[in-house]
Write an enzyme that holds these catalytic residues in place. Structure first.
Site, mmCIF file in Angstrom:
data_model
loop_
_atom_site.group_PDB
_atom_site.id
_atom_site.type_symbol
_atom_site.label_atom_id
_atom_site.label_comp_id
_atom_site.label_asym_id
_atom_site.label_seq_id
_atom_site.Cartn_x
_atom_site.Cartn_y
_atom_site.Cartn_z
ATOM 1 N N GLY A 38 -13.719 25.848 -1.455
ATOM 2 C CA GLY A 38 -12.421 25.251 -1.464
ATOM 3 C C GLY A 38 -12.164 24.110 -0.280
ATOM 4 C CB SER A 88 -8.801 29.383 4.833
ATOM 5 O OG SER A 88 -9.935 30.515 4.595
ATOM 6 C CE1 TYR A 101 -8.815 32.446 14.166
ATOM 7 C CE2 TYR A 101 -7.511 31.119 15.536
ATOM 8 C CZ TYR A 101 -8.123 31.223 14.206
ATOM 9 O OH TYR A 101 -7.874 30.427 13.247
#
Length: 562
Positions: free
Chosen positions: A138, A205, A474
């Site tokens: 992608g 994503s 994160y």
């Protein structure tokens, strides 16, 4: 036409979709206070594609003819737009460079196979011609895994798997599905959901990434606490190599030497091209709920998340933001003039009277799935843990909003780029015992890096993907570089990025939890897995691909390439 849709060549997502802060009255003042960026400043639109200087393709007639014979003339593309789309992923350095027209090496041709036999023909043709093959899903990669080496003199072929996008079969008794590697997340789930099944894998994503890309980078998803990382989900696969196909049957477990399946997971195209995989699937849950909670401090939140991870509850999502990310999230709320806004302010007033420092509060989201009894029981377990650590339940409303907006964050990065801001992420994983130190040292390293380059910067963090022994941290950081020119901006960016990554490995955390290695993280590989571990990896790659035809330059440090 290939029939394969792609993201914007200059940014994230699809044309016509963009971030807008105008309906979020607290966001502009917050961003200006933290990093000095005026969200209301006129932005610079992306460059006109026709103004780019795209190098001409370097490919001979013989290879062109062989590729055309393999996949059909309409599925061999050498026009400039196709080639630029396949040059970079969507990492911050990728977007800065492509917007600046920095195109030192562009794929010479893009091919779109329809099935595994065509993939085999393309791979064999590329190796026979001593060319370079880069698999493409992608295009959402953010670690530099898709860009050809700038000094590569051989022909570069981008192999786009977008036509291979079907769920081929479902073994309902085993809870397994055989799926082609080029399917993107939403299409895969639509096909499975129509049969009553789900994979449950939801990386950030998700809307623009593929099953093959997840396997190639050892992806994790927002619901990995229940469904597992892609390494847990993937049970079997097929991978094309020069002249042959690796076939791994979908077995629950094996004891047949070092795991070839594990070798392929995270290999980023260097061992071959994954064409399909057998993956775990689950029946669609009867109930699905995301509940928001609020903690008085980061320390309290970490302690609660660790206790939840070993409790009788088995949530699908376990996420908590630090104080900075919580404040940022609150700044992105739309204005609420009615009862909802008054209720939130009243709650904050009560907490302040109780002695809470609301600037240190930490917002958490916990997800629950299953039958009504199971969900109720797990909520009760989590609720008791939250209260034990001083937290409170906010309810379904904020959780539902998070669930709706969870895939939209990358659009904010593009918006900041338009007005001169740089924003990026770094993620890691470490044992529970080390998480507080990793968190403190990383935020300190980022602030020191901001000071070295003379900018106001902002770093925030959330914990996600809880495991028995630890969790993922994160980090997101942002600053205005204060200089013109892509090269100068990236030099300042790398000062911050390297400080963060170095802190990870210095403290025994991993250089990446789920974004992969690519070229951006390869510098730290020996510090992460040891020089001897890197020897093993180099021997593996060299044994499979002695001619360096398969996505060379990724994963291992440049000095270890042969």
């Amino acid at each position: 036409m290939t029939g394969v849709a792609h993201q914007k060549w200059w940014g994230w997502g699809v044309e016509g979709v963009a971030f807008n802060h105008r309906d979020k009255p607290k966001m502009a003042p917050f961003v200006y206070d933290k990093v000095g960026i005026d969200l209301n400043a006129p932005g610079s639109p992306p460059p006109n594609f026709d103004d780019l200087d795209v190098p001409a393709p370097r490919i001979g007639e013989e290879l062109t003819g062989t590729l055309t014979a393999a996949v059909g003339r309409e599925h061999v593309r050498d026009d400039d737009l196709e080639r630029v789309i396949h040059t970079y992923g969507k990492g911050l350095p990728d977007l800065v460079r492509v917007r600046a027209g920095d195109l030192p090496r562009v794929p010479d041709v893009v091919v779109y196979p329809a099935d595994e036999s065509q993939v085999q023909a393309v791979v064999d043709a590329v190796v026979a011609a001593d060319a370079v093959l880069i698999p493409f899903g992608g295009g959402s990669n953010i670690s530099g895994s898709l860009t050809p080496p700038a000094d590569e003199q051989r022909t570069v072929v981008s192999l786009d798997l977008g036509r291979m996008n079907r769920v081929l079969e479902v073994d309902e008794e085993a809870g397994l599905a055989r799926i082609q590697a080029g399917v993107q997340g939403p299409d895969m789930e639509d096909q499975l959901n129509s049969r009553g099944w789900t994979v449950g894998h939801q990386p950030d994503s998700f809307r623009h990434s593929t099953l093959g890309g997840w396997i190639a980078t050892r992806s994790s998803g927002m619901q990995s606490d229940k469904y597992g990382d892609i390494a847990d989900i993937t049970r079997g696969l097929r991978m094309v190599q020069p002249g042959k196909v690796v076939v791994l049957r979908p077995l629950p477990s094996t004891s047949t030497g070092p795991s070839v399946r594990e070798m392929i997971l995270g290999s980023e195209g260097r061992l071959g091209v994954v064409t399909e995989a057998w993956v775990h699937v689950h029946r669609l849950p009867e109930n699905r709920d995301i509940i928001a909670y609020l903690y008085p401090s980061w320390d309290a939140a970490l302690a609660a998340m660790q206790e939840i991870s070993v409790s009788d509850a088995a949530p699908t999502v376990t996420r908590v933001s630090d104080a900075n990310e919580t404040q940022f999230s609150l700044s992105t709320q739309k204005e609420s003039a009615g009862l909802k806004g008054k209720a939130q302010q009243a709650l904050f007033d009560v907490l302040a009277r109780r002695g809470w420092d609301l600037e240190q509060a930490c917002l958490s989201y916990i997800g629950y799935e299953g039958g009504a009894g199971k969900v109720k029981a797990e909520k009760n377990v989590v609720g008791r843990i939250v209260r034990r650590h001083g937290g409170i339940k906010l309810g379904r409303g904020p959780g539902a909003l998070y669930d709706q907006k969870k895939f939209d964050t990358p659009y904010i990065r593009d918006f900041l780029l338009d007005i001169g801001g740089l924003a990026d992420v770094s993620e890691t994983a470490a044992p529970w015992s080390k998480l507080p130190e990793v968190y403190m040292a990383t935020t300190r390293a980022a602030r020191e890096a901001f000071e070295r380059i003379g900018v106001r910067g902002f770093i925030m963090c959330h914990l996600s993907h809880s495991y028995h022994s630890g969790a993922c941290l994160y980090f997101t950081f942002a600053f205005a570089p204060g200089v013109d020119g892509a090269q100068e901006q990236l030099e300042r960016y790398w000062t911050v990025k390297k400080a963060i990554q170095q802190t990870f490995v210095d403290l025994g955390a991993t250089l990446s939890h789920h974004h992969g290695v690519g070229t951006d993280h390869a510098h730290w590989l020996e510090e992460d897995i040891s020089p001897a571990g890197t020897d093993v990896m180099v021997s593996l790659l060299q044994g499979v691909d002695p001619g360096r035809n398969l996505n060379p330059g990724t994963i291992i440090p440049a000095q270890r390439e042969w």
